[in-house]
Design a protein around this motif. Structure first.
Motif, PDB file in Angstrom:
ATOM      1  N   ALA A 456       0.699  -1.170  -0.110  1.00 12.38           N
ATOM      2  CA  ALA A 456      -0.105   0.067  -0.102  1.00 12.38           C
ATOM      3  C   ALA A 456       1.038   1.324   0.098  1.00 12.38           C
ATOM      4  CB  ALA A 456      -0.912  -0.292   1.158  1.00 12.38           C
ATOM      5  N   VAL A 457       0.636   2.319  -0.847  1.00 12.63           N
ATOM      6  CA  VAL A 457       1.517   3.364  -0.854  1.00 12.63           C
ATOM      7  C   VAL A 457       0.486   4.865  -0.623  1.00 12.63           C
ATOM      8  CG1 VAL A 457       2.963   4.857  -2.338  1.00 12.63           C
ATOM      9  CG2 VAL A 457       2.698   2.203  -2.461  1.00 12.63           C
ATOM     10  N   LEU A 458       0.940   5.516   0.129  1.00 16.62           N
ATOM     11  CA  LEU A 458       0.260   6.691   0.250  1.00 16.62           C
ATOM     12  C   LEU A 458       1.184   7.750  -0.127  1.00 16.62           C
ATOM     13  CD1 LEU A 458      -1.889   8.568   1.765  1.00 16.62           C
ATOM     14  CD2 LEU A 458      -0.501   9.201   3.540  1.00 16.62           C
ATOM     15  N   PHE A 459       0.779   8.424  -1.510  1.00 14.69           N
ATOM     16  CA  PHE A 459       1.683   9.112  -2.461  1.00 14.69           C
ATOM     17  C   PHE A 459       1.304  10.619  -2.255  1.00 14.69           C
ATOM     18  CE2 PHE A 459       3.118  10.853  -6.242  1.00 14.69           C
ATOM     19  CZ  PHE A 459       4.408  10.353  -6.383  1.00 14.69           C
ATOM     20  N   ILE A 460       2.082  11.506  -1.759  1.00  8.28           N
ATOM     21  CA  ILE A 460       1.932  12.979  -1.745  1.00  8.28           C
ATOM     22  C   ILE A 460       2.700  13.582  -2.539  1.00  8.28           C
ATOM     23  CG2 ILE A 460       1.960  14.988   0.041  1.00  8.28           C
ATOM     24  CD1 ILE A 460       1.916  12.727   2.231  1.00  8.28           C
ATOM     25  N   SER A 461       2.093  14.542  -3.412  1.00  3.54           N
ATOM     26  CA  SER A 461       2.790  15.287  -4.299  1.00  3.54           C
ATOM     27  C   SER A 461       1.961  16.624  -4.660  1.00  3.54           C
ATOM     28  CB  SER A 461       3.187  14.691  -5.542  1.00  3.54           C
ATOM     29  OG  SER A 461       3.753  15.397  -6.558  1.00  3.54           O
ATOM     30  N   ALA A 462       2.696  17.544  -5.035  1.00  2.00           N
ATOM     31  CA  ALA A 462       2.092  18.772  -5.299  1.00  2.00           C
ATOM     32  C   ALA A 462       1.848  18.937  -6.797  1.00  2.00           C
ATOM     33  CB  ALA A 462       3.150  20.028  -5.065  1.00  2.00           C
ATOM     34  N   GLU A 463       2.494  17.747  -7.393  1.00  6.04           N
ATOM     35  CA  GLU A 463       2.044  17.645  -8.988  1.00  6.04           C
ATOM     36  C   GLU A 463       0.990  16.915  -9.293  1.00  6.04           C
ATOM     37  OE1 GLU A 463       5.553  17.647 -11.667  1.00  6.04           O
ATOM     38  OE2 GLU A 463       6.722  17.718 -10.056  1.00  6.04           O
ATOM     39  N   LEU A 464      -0.066  17.453  -9.625  1.00 10.29           N
ATOM     40  CA  LEU A 464      -1.383  16.729  -9.818  1.00 10.29           C
ATOM     41  C   LEU A 464      -1.115  15.496 -10.831  1.00 10.29           C
ATOM     42  CD1 LEU A 464      -4.279  19.401  -9.768  1.00 10.29           C
ATOM     43  CD2 LEU A 464      -3.679  17.524  -7.970  1.00 10.29           C
ATOM     44  N   GLU A 465      -0.724  15.882 -12.086  1.00 12.45           N
ATOM     45  CA  GLU A 465      -0.408  14.901 -12.847  1.00 12.45           C
ATOM     46  C   GLU A 465       0.275  13.473 -12.570  1.00 12.45           C
ATOM     47  OE1 GLU A 465       0.696  17.892 -13.146  1.00 12.45           O
ATOM     48  OE2 GLU A 465      -0.682  18.720 -14.576  1.00 12.45           O
ATOM     49  N   GLU A 466       1.208  13.595 -11.578  1.00 12.92           N
ATOM     50  CA  GLU A 466       1.645  12.505 -11.082  1.00 12.92           C
ATOM     51  C   GLU A 466       0.865  11.938 -10.269  1.00 12.92           C
ATOM     52  OE1 GLU A 466       6.151  12.968  -9.670  1.00 12.92           O
ATOM     53  OE2 GLU A 466       5.003  13.697  -7.881  1.00 12.92           O
ATOM     54  N   VAL A 467       0.139  12.749  -9.230  1.00 14.19           N
ATOM     55  CA  VAL A 467      -0.729  12.044  -8.183  1.00 14.19           C
ATOM     56  C   VAL A 467      -1.791  11.157  -9.129  1.00 14.19           C
ATOM     57  CG1 VAL A 467      -2.770  12.516  -6.536  1.00 14.19           C
ATOM     58  CG2 VAL A 467      -0.517  13.760  -6.477  1.00 14.19           C
ATOM     59  N   LEU A 468      -2.368  11.968 -10.245  1.00 11.53           N
ATOM     60  CA  LEU A 468      -3.584  11.084 -10.924  1.00 11.53           C
ATOM     61  C   LEU A 468      -2.944  10.082 -11.758  1.00 11.53           C
ATOM     62  CD1 LEU A 468      -5.310  14.433 -12.258  1.00 11.53           C
ATOM     63  CD2 LEU A 468      -6.188  12.861 -10.679  1.00 11.53           C
ATOM     64  N   ARG A 469      -1.667  10.141 -12.115  1.00 12.56           N
ATOM     65  CA  ARG A 469      -1.139   8.969 -12.962  1.00 12.56           C
ATOM     66  C   ARG A 469      -0.886   7.721 -12.052  1.00 12.56           C
ATOM     67  NH1 ARG A 469       3.706  11.241 -14.608  1.00 12.56           N
ATOM     68  NH2 ARG A 469       2.559  12.088 -16.308  1.00 12.56           N
ATOM     69  N   LEU A 470      -0.612   7.889 -10.653  1.00 10.58           N
ATOM     70  CA  LEU A 470      -0.303   6.555  -9.856  1.00 10.58           C
ATOM     71  C   LEU A 470      -1.593   6.120  -9.054  1.00 10.58           C
ATOM     72  CD1 LEU A 470       3.204   7.800  -8.629  1.00 10.58           C
ATOM     73  CD2 LEU A 470       2.549   6.191 -10.660  1.00 10.58           C
ATOM     74  N   SER A 471      -2.213   7.169  -8.501  1.00  8.66           N
ATOM     75  CA  SER A 471      -3.243   6.838  -7.581  1.00  8.66           C
ATOM     76  C   SER A 471      -4.438   5.857  -8.050  1.00  8.66           C
ATOM     77  CB  SER A 471      -3.874   8.018  -6.904  1.00  8.66           C
ATOM     78  OG  SER A 471      -2.461   8.840  -6.626  1.00  8.66           O
ATOM     79  N   HIS A 472      -5.062   5.362  -7.249  1.00 10.50           N
ATOM     80  CA  HIS A 472      -6.157   4.555  -7.312  1.00 10.50           C
ATOM     81  C   HIS A 472      -7.292   5.563  -6.926  1.00 10.50           C
ATOM     82  CE1 HIS A 472      -3.782   0.992  -7.365  1.00 10.50           C
ATOM     83  NE2 HIS A 472      -4.230   0.854  -8.327  1.00 10.50           N
ATOM     84  N   LYS A 473      -7.022   6.396  -5.844  1.00 10.78           N
ATOM     85  CA  LYS A 473      -7.865   7.287  -5.058  1.00 10.78           C
ATOM     86  C   LYS A 473      -7.109   8.421  -4.676  1.00 10.78           C
ATOM     87  CE  LYS A 473      -8.863   5.832  -0.621  1.00 10.78           C
ATOM     88  NZ  LYS A 473      -9.944   4.880   0.315  1.00 10.78           N
ATOM     89  N   VAL A 474      -7.817   9.532  -4.693  1.00 16.00           N
ATOM     90  CA  VAL A 474      -7.177  10.721  -4.483  1.00 16.00           C
ATOM     91  C   VAL A 474      -7.921  11.608  -3.309  1.00 16.00           C
ATOM     92  CG1 VAL A 474      -6.426  13.129  -5.315  1.00 16.00           C
ATOM     93  CG2 VAL A 474      -6.616  11.003  -6.878  1.00 16.00           C
ATOM     94  N   ALA A 475      -7.129  11.872  -2.194  1.00 15.13           N
ATOM     95  CA  ALA A 475      -7.689  12.461  -1.203  1.00 15.13           C
ATOM     96  C   ALA A 475      -7.445  14.011  -1.177  1.00 15.13           C
ATOM     97  CB  ALA A 475      -7.082  12.133   0.155  1.00 15.13           C
ATOM     98  N   VAL A 476      -8.405  14.947  -1.104  1.00 15.47           N
ATOM     99  CA  VAL A 476      -8.019  16.304  -1.542  1.00 15.47           C
ATOM    100  C   VAL A 476      -7.908  17.190  -0.084  1.00 15.47           C
ATOM    101  CG1 VAL A 476      -8.441  18.502  -2.644  1.00 15.47           C
ATOM    102  CG2 VAL A 476      -8.905  15.920  -3.656  1.00 15.47           C
ATOM    103  N   MET A 477      -6.729  17.793   0.171  1.00 16.77           N
ATOM    104  CA  MET A 477      -6.287  18.429   1.438  1.00 16.77           C
ATOM    105  C   MET A 477      -6.697  19.918   1.165  1.00 16.77           C
ATOM    106  SD  MET A 477      -5.781  16.134   3.381  1.00 16.77           S
ATOM    107  CE  MET A 477      -5.196  17.067   4.864  1.00 16.77           C
ATOM    108  N   ARG A 478      -7.133  20.680   1.870  1.00 20.10           N
ATOM    109  CA  ARG A 478      -7.542  21.978   1.691  1.00 20.10           C
ATOM    110  C   ARG A 478      -7.540  22.780   3.406  1.00 20.10           C
ATOM    111  NH1 ARG A 478     -10.232  26.406  -1.254  1.00 20.10           N
ATOM    112  NH2 ARG A 478     -11.278  27.860   0.237  1.00 20.10           N
TER     113      ARG A 478
END
Lengths: 507, 355
Positions: A456-478
């Motif tokens: 299991a990987v929790l992947f944090i990145s400022a680059e959205l393309e990268e997050v979208l390329r790798l993730s099955h699920k995206v949690a959005v922080m604000r």
């Protein structure tokens, strides 16, 4: 460009023990241009800058400013001659005030004593020029990393600079801050200042740079006007081979979220939170799942990771692992439950700089075994050799102090440290920040491989393309709150995530 | 010729090169002044000679400095070791002096056990203050440096305890297999600590904690436990040094035993190339550092340097040692000399550029 260059570097060479960092490199810089210096990690960009500013002495070669040969003995002398540098890592004093940091070493004085009023007034004026609204008497350490970076730039441009060197100034800035920086860069450009700009963000290069110089393995590849060098050609020149790894990753079909989440969650956080850090959030991570964490800088991404790893102690909520409660209050407890955490701040929170690559890689495994049970040297050498090869850590010398490695290779060392512990949950906080596109592709490919293998990987990145390329699920922080979690299906794209970040509502 | 030069350059890059050079120079200077300095002879089945004396006299300092090395490697410092020397020495002597038979071995071992136990408590106290409560090491150990001296004087009731115990005397002044027992003990403890740190992962863990405490914590190292441990080790080392010091003169004075030895120990560690900032440490460097300091003291006496100037003389030598060890100083010094092969950059004179 018929003018004379303000700065020329001719046939610069520099060798470190075991590494030929620069091999007969030429470089020129014209007044009023923004010039991007590009290359992979370890290509020699930082070394070239350090030779220019006198941090290192070149083994051979000539540096000339306005046609006159110069040989700076240190950054102070370079700065006095009009060559100012803002380094990748902020090199200011966090315990001093913003104003003090800007004027360290050249405080306005009356009869030898520091004129504090004048100092603060000038600091305010300078920050106003950068359109920054900061209390100049606040300790710098209380400001965000982005603000610290801006203060460093303010410090550099205050001196009547003719050459401004920005070494990865944008790596810790969010997009609005980047825009602000670019506006300032163009303003300085119009004033006739030559700007040397080092970055790994290709888009930024094409946004501001007039010309590009490419280095590879310590050698000069060439100097090109930006308009005449398409992005793909630039990447090829940097890497020296065609790179389609990223494209291939995109083509690979991702497993369905429903299929991934069919089993019992590996880790389940229920209303987990910490006052002043991040508001209570709930999320699940399953074996083989990549969960992306998107959001602006300072939105609480890192804080989520730190809570899950026990680096900070949660004061609210529970963590459940494999269906039973897990008290994860310290990193040791997290590691015992096979959780690994690569911090975004590898210099401060990741590596022990003076220890060797081998020792840094072995650290977590050794810590888990306790000091009384040393890992046999032969086993260490085997493991380290295996991961140096697998992650292509360069230079491939296990006994080299890790601080001598470039940023991307340091990142790989931290990764290797955790991979040998064979974690079930790997938390990666900005693993690709400040590293070149080749290494970035390698790390992304690695994440895909690991998750396919059941990690299991929790992947944090400022680059959205990268997050979208790798993730099955995206949690959005604000604003230090987890606003929503989106399944990464065909309908999810960068624009929709961006809109969620901007509006703060789950769409 | 050039091969010799490159070999020399490679050797001078080694960490122990400069401390060794200083030690050799000191010994050479003494020998030039008094040729018999290096001679070692066997009298009554014992080794005699200035060099043997130097090693024997430096044994307590070596022990204290070894413990100090580990403490400094974690980024800390222990100012209380001199007082712990006094406490342990006084405790041992007090117990022996009250015994009916001062020469009995059981008395000796009880005395040593009591004193070691006290030193263990002292070290644990320091470790507690630093690792659990989080007081800065220099302040935390300053407490015991001051209070411990008082404690030692309480044990001796402000007097000098004189004892008449042959087995205890052996620790400081005895011989075994022609060698002074103090030297043998120093060797044994050095080997023990070397094995403890380098054959286990303790050394690596200590260096990691000292090099980057936060990164170590996030890598899962129990930094507190390690910090606690090194203060305990330092306390025990200091206790054994205290035995040697008091055994050598068969008496314990709470106010003077081991006085200022912590400063010499810190100096030995620094001369040996371990950074006060913590991180990488060198036990052999510390060993050489301690020998340099003792050789220096002996030199002052041997050369009849007047007591008024001896401290100054020592200070000057120490400054020189520290300077030639500092990379920044050596780089500046090297830059003044013309380079062996002229490079393009160096050939024309440097030009100053107007700001």
């Amino acid at each position: 460009m018929g003018r004379q260059p303000v700065l020329t570097m001719t046939t610069i060479s520099k060798t470190f023990p075991g590494v030929r960092a620069l091999d007969s490199v030429d470089f020129r810089l014209f007044p009023g241009e923004i010039h991007a210096l590009m290359g992979e990690n370890g290509a020699g960009k930082s070394t070239l800058i350090k030779v220019l500013t006198g941090v290192y002495t070149a083994d051979s070669g000539v540096v000339a400013l306005d046609g006159q040969q110069v040989s700076f003995t240190g950054p102070m002398q370079a700065r006095a001659a009009g060559v100012s540098t803002v380094y990748q890592e902020v090199n200011l004093c966090p315990n001093l005030s913003v104003a003090e940091n800007i004027f360290i070493g050249r405080e306005p004085r009356i009869l030898g004593a520091i004129n504090w009023r004048e100092l603060r007034r000038r600091a305010r004026a300078l920050l106003a020029r950068l359109e920054l609204d900061i209390d100049v008497t606040a300790a710098l350490g209380t400001c965000s990393l982005a603000v610290q970076q801006m203060v460093a730039i303010a410090r550099a441009i205050d001196i009547q600079a003719r050459v401004l060197i920005l070494d990865e100034p944008t790596s810790s800035l969010d997009s609005s801050e980047v825009a602000q920086l670019f506006r300032i860069m163009r303003q300085l450009q119009n004033e006739g200042i030559a700007i040397l700009f080092v970055t790994h963000f290709l888009d930024q290069v094409y946004e501001v740079a007039d010309r590009i110089t490419v280095l590879r393995n310590g050698r000069l590849v060439g100097e090109y006007p930006t308009a005449e060098l398409p992005q793909l050609a630039l990447v090829e020149k940097m890497i020296g081979k065609e790179l389609d790894a990223l494209e291939r990753l995109d083509e690979q079909p991702k497993r369905e979220l429903a299929a991934v989440e069919a089993s019992t969650p590996l880790l389940e956080a229920a209303e987990l939170g910490r006052k002043g850090s991040v508001a209570p959030f709930s999320m699940t991570i399953h074996a083989g799942e990549v969960v992306g964490l998107a959001g602006l800088l300072g939105s609480g991404r890192t804080e989520v990771a730190r809570l899950l790893f026990g680096a900070d102690r949660p004061d609210h909520g529970r963590i459940t692992m494999d269906g039973s409660p897990a008290a994860i209050r310290t990193p040791i407890a997290a590691i015992a439950r096979d959780i690994a955490f690569c911090s975004e701040n590898r210099r401060i929170e990741g590596l022990v700089g003076e220890l060797s690559v081998r020792e840094n890689i072995m650290l977590a495994m050794q810590a888990a075994r306790g000091w009384t049970r040393p890992i046999p040297r032969r086993r260490q050498d085997e493991l380290v050799r295996k991961y140096i090869d697998a992650l292509s850590i360069r230079p491939a010398d296990p006994e080299m102090p890790v601080r001598n490695l470039s940023g991307g290779n340091q990142q790989k060392v931290v990764l290797a440290r955790w991979l040998i512990t064979e974690p079930r949950l790997l938390i990666l906080d900005e693993p690709t920040r400040g590293i070149d596109i080749g290494a970035k592709a390698e790390i992304q490919r690695l994440v895909v491989e690991l998750s396919d293998g059941g990690m299991a990987v929790l992947f944090i990145s400022a680059e959205l393309e990268e997050v979208l390329r790798l993730s099955h699920k995206v949690a959005v922080m604000r604003d230090r709150r987890m606003v929503t979690q989106l399944a990464n299906d065909d309908t999810l794209d960068a624009d929709r995530v961006m809109a969620t970040i901007a509006s703060g509502a789950s769409s | 010729m050039s091969e010799v030069r490159t070999r020399l350059a490679a050797a001078s890059g080694q960490r122990l090169f400069w401390p060794l050079v200083v030690l050799v120079v000191l010994i050479a200077a003494n020998t030039a002044y008094r040729p018999s300095f290096v001679s070692i002879e066997v009298k009554d089945g014992h080794l005699y000679g200035s060099l043997v004396d130097i090693v024997r006299l430096s044994a307590p300092l070596i022990l204290v400095a070894l413990g100090m090395t580990l403490v400094i490697a974690t980024g800390g410092i222990d100012l209380s070791v001199g007082s712990v020397c006094a406490i342990a020495g006084s405790m041992a002597c007090l117990h022996i002096s009250q015994a009916a038979d001062q020469n009995s071995l059981s008395t000796l071992f009880t005395a040593l056990g009591l004193a070691l136990g006290l030193a263990l408590v002292a070290g644990a106290w320091n470790g507690l203050l630093v690792s659990v409560i989080g007081i800065q090491p220099i302040i935390a150990t300053l407490i015991l440096m001051v209070a411990g001296r008082g404690l030692a004087q309480l044990i001796t009731e402000g007097q000098i305890i004189t004892i008449n115990s042959d087995p205890y005397r052996v620790i400081g002044a005895g011989y075994w297999l022609t060698l002074p027992v103090a030297i043998l003990i120093a060797i044994a403890v050095t080997l023990l600590i070397a094995v403890l740190t380098r054959r286990t992962a303790l050394g690596l863990i200590i260096e990691a904690v000292g090099g980057n405490a936060e990164a170590s914590r996030l890598a899962g190292i129990r930094a507190r436990r390690i910090t606690f441990l090194v203060y305990v080790i330092a306390g025990i080392c200091a206790a054994v040094a205290g035995f040697m010091i008091t055994a050598d003169v068969s008496s314990a004075a709470g106010s003077t035993a081991g006085l200022w030895i912590e400063l010499d120990a810190i100096l030995a560690v620094v001369i040996g190339g371990t950074s006060l900032a913590g991180g990488r440490f060198s036990l052999s460097g510390t060993l050489i550092g301690a020998l340099i300091i003792q050789t220096l003291t002996t030199t002052v006496y041997a050369m009849n340097i007047s007591p008024q100037t001896s401290l100054l003389f020592k200070a000057v030598v120490v400054i020189v040692v520290c300077l030639i060890q500092a990379p920044a100083f050596r780089a500046r010094f090297a830059r003044r000399r013309p380079p062996a092969t002229p490079t393009v950059a160096a050939a024309p004179q440097k030009e100053q550029v107007p700001a």
